[in-house]
Design an enzyme around this catalytic site. Structure first.
Site, short mmCIF file in Angstrom:
data_model
loop_
_atom_site.label_atom_id
_atom_site.label_comp_id
_atom_site.label_asym_id
_atom_site.label_seq_id
_atom_site.Cartn_x
_atom_site.Cartn_y
_atom_site.Cartn_z
N GLU A 1 0.81 -1.22 0.00
CA GLU A 1 0.00 0.00 0.00
C GLU A 1 0.84 1.28 0.00
O GLU A 1 0.69 2.14 0.88
CB GLU A 1 -0.96 -0.03 1.18
CG GLU A 1 -1.91 -1.22 1.12
CD GLU A 1 -2.81 -1.36 2.34
OE1 GLU A 1 -2.71 -0.53 3.27
OE2 GLU A 1 -3.62 -2.31 2.36
N HIS B 1 -10.78 -5.66 -2.02
CA HIS B 1 -11.77 -5.54 -0.96
C HIS B 1 -12.95 -4.75 -1.52
O HIS B 1 -12.92 -3.53 -1.60
CB HIS B 1 -11.18 -4.82 0.25
CG HIS B 1 -10.06 -5.56 0.91
ND1 HIS B 1 -10.24 -6.78 1.52
CD2 HIS B 1 -8.75 -5.25 1.05
CE1 HIS B 1 -9.08 -7.19 2.02
NE2 HIS B 1 -8.16 -6.29 1.75
N ASN C 1 1.78 -4.61 -3.38
CA ASN C 1 0.39 -4.96 -3.12
C ASN C 1 -0.38 -3.71 -2.72
O ASN C 1 0.11 -2.90 -1.91
CB ASN C 1 0.36 -5.99 -1.98
CG ASN C 1 -0.99 -6.63 -1.76
OD1 ASN C 1 -1.56 -7.20 -2.69
ND2 ASN C 1 -1.50 -6.57 -0.55
N ASP D 1 -12.58 -10.01 -0.71
CA ASP D 1 -13.84 -10.16 0.01
C ASP D 1 -14.85 -9.16 -0.56
O ASP D 1 -14.46 -8.22 -1.25
CB ASP D 1 -13.70 -10.02 1.53
CG ASP D 1 -12.88 -8.82 1.97
OD1 ASP D 1 -12.98 -7.75 1.34
OD2 ASP D 1 -12.13 -8.93 2.96
N GLU E 1 -6.50 -10.34 -1.71
CA GLU E 1 -7.20 -10.18 -0.43
C GLU E 1 -8.70 -10.07 -0.65
O GLU E 1 -9.38 -9.23 -0.06
CB GLU E 1 -6.69 -8.95 0.32
CG GLU E 1 -5.19 -8.94 0.56
CD GLU E 1 -4.71 -7.76 1.39
OE1 GLU E 1 -5.54 -7.13 2.09
OE2 GLU E 1 -3.50 -7.45 1.35
#
Length: 345
Positions: A157, A234, A198, A265, A263
């Site tokens: 990030e 996300h 990432n 979801d 990641e």
């Protein structure tokens, strides 16, 4: 008798409601991913969860999950809580589980603005002393796991949503050179591991993906070792554009790198309805299909597989049910959506 009939009818309705929210696919998801030409379908996990035998039984199944990401145990605060004092206990547990069950491991993460111990966050650094701290941390951690990792999220990030570099202890002292430093140090410690940057919100058209493309181009031009970009993914329910995600992945793979959904979801405003769960199923399908459409997308990782352990309610109050399995460890319609994305059923 009338009360008994009413109770029985209510239980039958509840059973139908549960059935309506349960997956029907019988395929195992890592098997489906590999049959579709991907390296893995995986899950994040965390050490406290590994004492849950029912949870662990599903996680251990390599036909279901072919890859693990340690959610917290390899972050800086866990690995080096005090300067030059390293603790690999938590990370080693996840690695041992992966090795015992034949799973790929993604190391997460080496350099990140968050979950830093105070001694890093509030140190009185000069460029030289902070360079030494980064080198020592990255070299020691990567060397400890040398030969065991498929990939590392080396820098996590680094970008703001407007495309500017995130101001943190690393950037404020070293500017963007800390990224090259971390990549070079990791590569020297384990030349066989794939090295990733990432980040989140790379899934949409806009300044952040533009900045990531530019950053990768600059790193490659400077000869820095970088092999992949992780799309965290996300998502909010219904806010998934497969076209944008695929295009943005292709922009990275066109530079010679691989990409991964790292990641995944899809969070829902609670309480979730059957319609929400059907939309979530469609959203999961869309994400997996985008990865399928990009040859350089190597795999998909969910950010833990069950609502029992999702991070979402703590981070986004009033939202949840973001994972493909529910809190009772039963697969939801989203499970079917993933299978459909891998062209399985």
């Amino acid at each position: 008798m009338m009360l008994y009939l009413r109770v029985a009818a209510l239980l039958a309705l509840l059973q139908l409601a549960v059935a309506a929210q349960t997956a029907t696919s019988t395929v195992t998801l890592n098997t489906a991913a590999k049959a579709a030409g991907k390296l893995y379908f995986g899950s994040a996990t965390d050490n406290p969860e590994l004492t849950d035998s029912a949870y662990l039984a599903i996680l251990r199944d390599t036909a279901m999950f072919g890859q693990l990401t340690p959610g917290n145990s390899m972050k800086w605060d866990a690995i080096e809580p005090e300067q030059n004092v390293f603790d690999f206990t938590g990370g080693d547990q996840t690695v041992a589980l992966a090795e015992a069950t034949g799973k790929i491991i993604r190391g997460h993460n080496l350099v990140w603005h968050s979950q830093l111990p105070d001694w890093v966050m509030y140190g009185d650094w000069t460029p030289n002393t902070l360079t030494s701290v980064i080198e020592t941390h990255v070299r020691t951690e990567v060397s400890h796991y040398r030969g065991k990792m498929y990939a590392w999220d080396v820098v996590n990030e680094p970008l703001n949503d407007d495309g500017t570099m995130r101001a943190d202890v690393f950037y404020n002292i070293l500017n963007s050179s800390y990224i090259t430093l971390a990549l070079q140090t990791a590569h020297a410690a384990d030349p066989y591991a794939k090295l990733y940057i990432n980040d989140y919100n790379l899934e949409y058209t806009g300044p952040k993906i533009n900045a990531m493309v530019q950053l990768v181009e600059d790193l490659l031009a400077a000869g820095a070792p970088i092999h992949g970009v992780g799309f965290e993914s996300h998502f909010i329910l219904g806010d998934v554009s497969g076209t944008q995600l695929q295009t943005n992945m292709e922009r990275i793979t066109a530079l010679g790198l691989e990409v991964a959904v790292t990641e995944l979801d899809v969070r829902i405003q609670l309480p979730a309805t059957d319609a929400n769960l059907e939309q979530q199923k469609a959203d999961y399908t869309t994400v997996v299909q985008a990865c399928m459409a990009v040859p350089g997308c190597v795999g998909v990782t969910v950010w833990d597989y069950t609502d029992k352990y999702t991070w979402i309610p703590a981070a986004f109050p009033g939202q949840g049910e973001a994972c493909p399995w529910d809190a009772n460890l039963l697969p939801k319609p989203a499970y079917d959506g993933i299978a459909m994305g891998f062209n399985a059923s």
